[in-house]
Scaffold this active site. Structure first.
Site, PDB file in Angstrom:
ATOM      1  N   GLY A 166     -22.748 -13.454  -5.295  1.00  0.00           N
ATOM      2  CA  GLY A 166     -23.664 -12.410  -4.859  1.00  0.00           C
ATOM      3  C   GLY A 166     -25.111 -12.844  -4.695  1.00  0.00           C
ATOM      4  N   TYR A 203     -21.800  -4.810   7.078  1.00  0.00           N
ATOM      5  CA  TYR A 203     -21.825  -4.433   5.663  1.00  0.00           C
ATOM      6  C   TYR A 203     -20.784  -3.357   5.410  1.00  0.00           C
ATOM      7  CZ  TYR A 203     -23.410  -2.517   1.216  1.00  0.00           C
ATOM      8  OH  TYR A 203     -23.467  -2.074  -0.076  1.00  0.00           O
ATOM      9  N   ARG A 292     -10.022 -22.940  -7.472  1.00  0.00           N
ATOM     10  CA  ARG A 292      -9.853 -23.239  -8.899  1.00  0.00           C
ATOM     11  C   ARG A 292      -8.958 -22.168  -9.533  1.00  0.00           C
ATOM     12  NH1 ARG A 292     -13.054 -18.840 -10.319  1.00  0.00           N
ATOM     13  NH2 ARG A 292     -14.869 -18.639  -8.987  1.00  0.00           N
TER      14      ARG A 292
HETATM   15  C1  MV4 Z   1     -19.981  -8.049   1.026  1.00  0.00           C
HETATM   16  C2  MV4 Z   1     -20.175  -6.703   0.650  1.00  0.00           C
HETATM   17  C3  MV4 Z   1     -20.164  -5.764   1.655  1.00  0.00           C
HETATM   18  N1  MV4 Z   1     -19.994  -6.133   2.953  1.00  0.00           N
HETATM   19  N2  MV4 Z   1     -19.808  -8.377   2.325  1.00  0.00           N
HETATM   20  C4  MV4 Z   1     -20.704  -9.932  -3.292  1.00  0.00           C
HETATM   21  C5  MV4 Z   1     -20.427 -11.300  -3.790  1.00  0.00           C
HETATM   22  C6  MV4 Z   1     -19.797 -12.043  -2.701  1.00  0.00           C
HETATM   23  N3  MV4 Z   1     -18.582 -12.619  -3.180  1.00  0.00           N
HETATM   24  C7  MV4 Z   1     -19.547 -11.082  -1.592  1.00  0.00           C
HETATM   25  N4  MV4 Z   1     -20.121  -9.829  -2.011  1.00  0.00           N
HETATM   26  C8  MV4 Z   1     -20.132  -8.763  -1.187  1.00  0.00           C
HETATM   27  N5  MV4 Z   1     -19.957  -9.036   0.125  1.00  0.00           N
HETATM   28  C9  MV4 Z   1     -19.821  -7.426   3.251  1.00  0.00           C
HETATM   29  N6  MV4 Z   1     -19.669  -7.778   4.526  1.00  0.00           N
HETATM   30  C10 MV4 Z   1     -20.326  -6.391  -0.693  1.00  0.00           C
HETATM   31  C11 MV4 Z   1     -20.306  -7.425  -1.636  1.00  0.00           C
HETATM   32  C12 MV4 Z   1     -20.433  -7.011  -3.015  1.00  0.00           C
HETATM   33  C13 MV4 Z   1     -19.382  -7.169  -3.923  1.00  0.00           C
HETATM   34  C14 MV4 Z   1     -18.176  -7.768  -3.570  1.00  0.00           C
HETATM   35  C15 MV4 Z   1     -17.151  -7.916  -4.462  1.00  0.00           C
HETATM   36  C16 MV4 Z   1     -17.303  -7.420  -5.748  1.00  0.00           C
HETATM   37  C17 MV4 Z   1     -18.470  -6.817  -6.141  1.00  0.00           C
HETATM   38  C18 MV4 Z   1     -19.524  -6.687  -5.235  1.00  0.00           C
HETATM   39  C19 MV4 Z   1     -20.695  -6.081  -5.641  1.00  0.00           C
HETATM   40  C20 MV4 Z   1     -21.732  -5.953  -4.746  1.00  0.00           C
HETATM   41  C21 MV4 Z   1     -21.592  -6.426  -3.445  1.00  0.00           C
END
Ligand code: MV4
Length: 449
Positions: A166, A203, A292
């Site tokens: 994140g 998003y 992993r």
């Molecule tokens: C996103 C998203 C919304 N839309 N991508 C957060 C960490 C990274 N692994 C990807 N993340 C996110 N990507 C798009 N296009 C929202 C998140 C995100 C999130 C994702 C998984 C678990 C918790 C999260 C908490 C906040 C934002």
């Protein structure tokens, strides 16, 4: 030559987890530890132990030269990196192999590709995984970004190519903020990762985080072991994970699992991997791949009966996958609670002396932890001190057993997140499986108001 002695380049519960699988296979283990971990359980259990440096992880658990030296002096023939630390460091994997040691992990080239989020997404797309709509690779200039964002529609999210967990993400609600946020994302990425490359995605407002466990033999065969729902997170730290996801049907699991396994077979992936998706309105969108073993792997073990660490070791030893996709059965439900040494309300870390400890037990209850009464939790590392993993034939039965097991756990001397879990699993939304990646933080905000 078959693997006969594994150096475990990690600490804590995951070092114990690897030790246990190794010993069950008749393989010796070598622990490495910092000076702060001389009394740790992973050091006590291992057949040999080598001190690799001072408390700071940079100088110990991340010190490649010290770890390779430890492997040489202990005559280890393989290295298991656990999770975190050097587990996704392609350079380290190459160095291990260059020293004639077996790397219990994916091929270095695959670690490298998946570590670069832009390259990972490109590769995932080519392999047939469904992607979040967005830029086709890195976006360098603002005009290009504006065209892409207008095309996919606002809000968009700007992500750092070298990011993860994140870090370096910016949600952009409209075009008038695009230039500013792109510059911010780029400069934050530059200072955090030494790389200002960013890319853009649509998003997704309120998705779930669902990840598929896969395994490859490195020779074009791969299987999936179903999904885990990891939506319950706080500040990108997972709190509780479950398998299967409350929202995925057997048909969806089989369909998406096959897409994942076919992709991994096509790339010749070796070892354990996790393909992360955001899931919204019944659709999966690939975001990242982890090369992993993961913290939450035990919930997959519980519903499949497959020992994932044993499987990793077998594959590193050149053996075939021990189960075929057709033989795999998903049965029952499993939940993992991550127990941290921290205040259950403020989340402030709470290291120190554990004055008494009793692990929950009984049928279908597993505790992975290096804790013991008299152990002093050092302040230098991650605050996770135990994982409580429970299994039940149904989700309801699993939750009842989890409630009972949380009541049984005793950790005194430090504060823990056990009370947080007890409160969390009483919530109606949790009981109904009705939660997304935003749920936990919103619930905590209400609770603290
Ligand atoms: C996103 C998203 C919304 N839309 N991508 C957060 C960490 C990274 N692994 C990807 N993340 C996110 N990507 C798009 N296009 C929202 C998140 C995100 C999130 C994702 C998984 C678990 C918790 C999260 C908490 C906040 C934002």
């Amino acid at each position: 030559m078959a693997i006969s002695r594994i150096l475990i380049a990690n600490r804590g519960e995951i070092a114990l987890r690897v030790h246990r699988a190794a010993h069950e296979m008749g393989i010796e283990t070598v622990a490495v530890h910092s000076t702060a971990d001389a009394d740790a359980m992973h050091v006590r259990l291992a057949d040999q132990a080598v001190c690799i440096g001072p408390p700071s992880a940079t100088d110990s658990y991340l010190n490649m030269a010290a770890i390779i030296s430890a492997a040489e002096i202990s005559n280890a023939d393989a290295v298991h990196p656990g999770y975190g630390f050097l587990s996704e460091n392609a350079k380290f994997a190459e160095i291990v192999e260059a020293h004639g040691l077996k790397w219990i992990g994916p091929k270095p080239e695959h670690i490298r590709t998946m570590g670069d989020k832009v390259a990972a997404k490109k590769s995932a797309g080519e392999l047939g995984l469904p992607l979040v709509p967005g830029s086709d690779g890195a976006v360098s200039d603002y005009d290009e970004a504006r065209l892409i964002a207008a095309d996919i529609g606002y809000p968009v999210i700007i992500k750092a190519a070298s990011g993860g967990g994140g870090r370096g993400m910016k949600v952009c609600p409209s075009e008038d903020q695009l230039e500013t946020l792109m510059k911010q994302a780029g400069s934050e990425a530059k200072s955090a990762f030494g790389d200002d490359t960013v890319y853009i995605e649509k998003y997704l407002g309120n998705p779930r985080h669902i990840e598929f466990q896969i395994f490859g033999d490195g020779e074009g065969n791969a299987i999936h072991l179903g999904e885990r729902d990891c939506s319950l997170q706080r500040r990108h730290q997972k709190v509780l994970e479950e398998a299967p996801s409350p929202v995925i049907s057997a048909d969806e699991r089989a369909r998406m699992g096959k897409v994942c396994a076919d992709a991994m077979a096509a790339m010749g992936y070796r070892g354990a991997g996790t393909i992360e998706f955001l899931w919204e309105n019944g659709e999966f969108y690939f975001i990242e791949m982890n090369t992993r073993l993961q913290v939450e792997h035990p919930v997959t073990e519980a519903i499949t009966g497959v020992d994932l660490v044993r499987e990793q070791i077998r594959i590193a030893d050149g053996k075939p996958l021990s189960v075929t996709q057709d033989e795999l059965r998903f049965a029952g439900h499993s939940i993992e609670c991550r127990i941290n040494a921290e205040n259950a309300f403020t989340f402030a870390p709470s290291p120190g002396l554990v004055t008494s400890y009793h692990a929950a037990g009984g049928m279908h209850v597993r505790v992975d932890s290096g804790l013991y009464a008299g152990y002093r939790i050092p302040p230098y590392y991650d605050s996770m001190i135990a994982k409580l993993i429970v299994y039940g034939r149904t989700r309801e039965g699993c939750i009842m057993r989890l409630k009972r097991a949380l009541e049984e756990m005793v950790v005194e001397g430090v504060q823990t997140s056990i009370p947080l879990h007890q409160e969390l699993i009483r919530q109606d939304d949790f009981l109904n499986g009705d939660y997304t990646i935003k749920w936990l933080e919103e619930w905590l905000a209400e609770r603290d108001a």
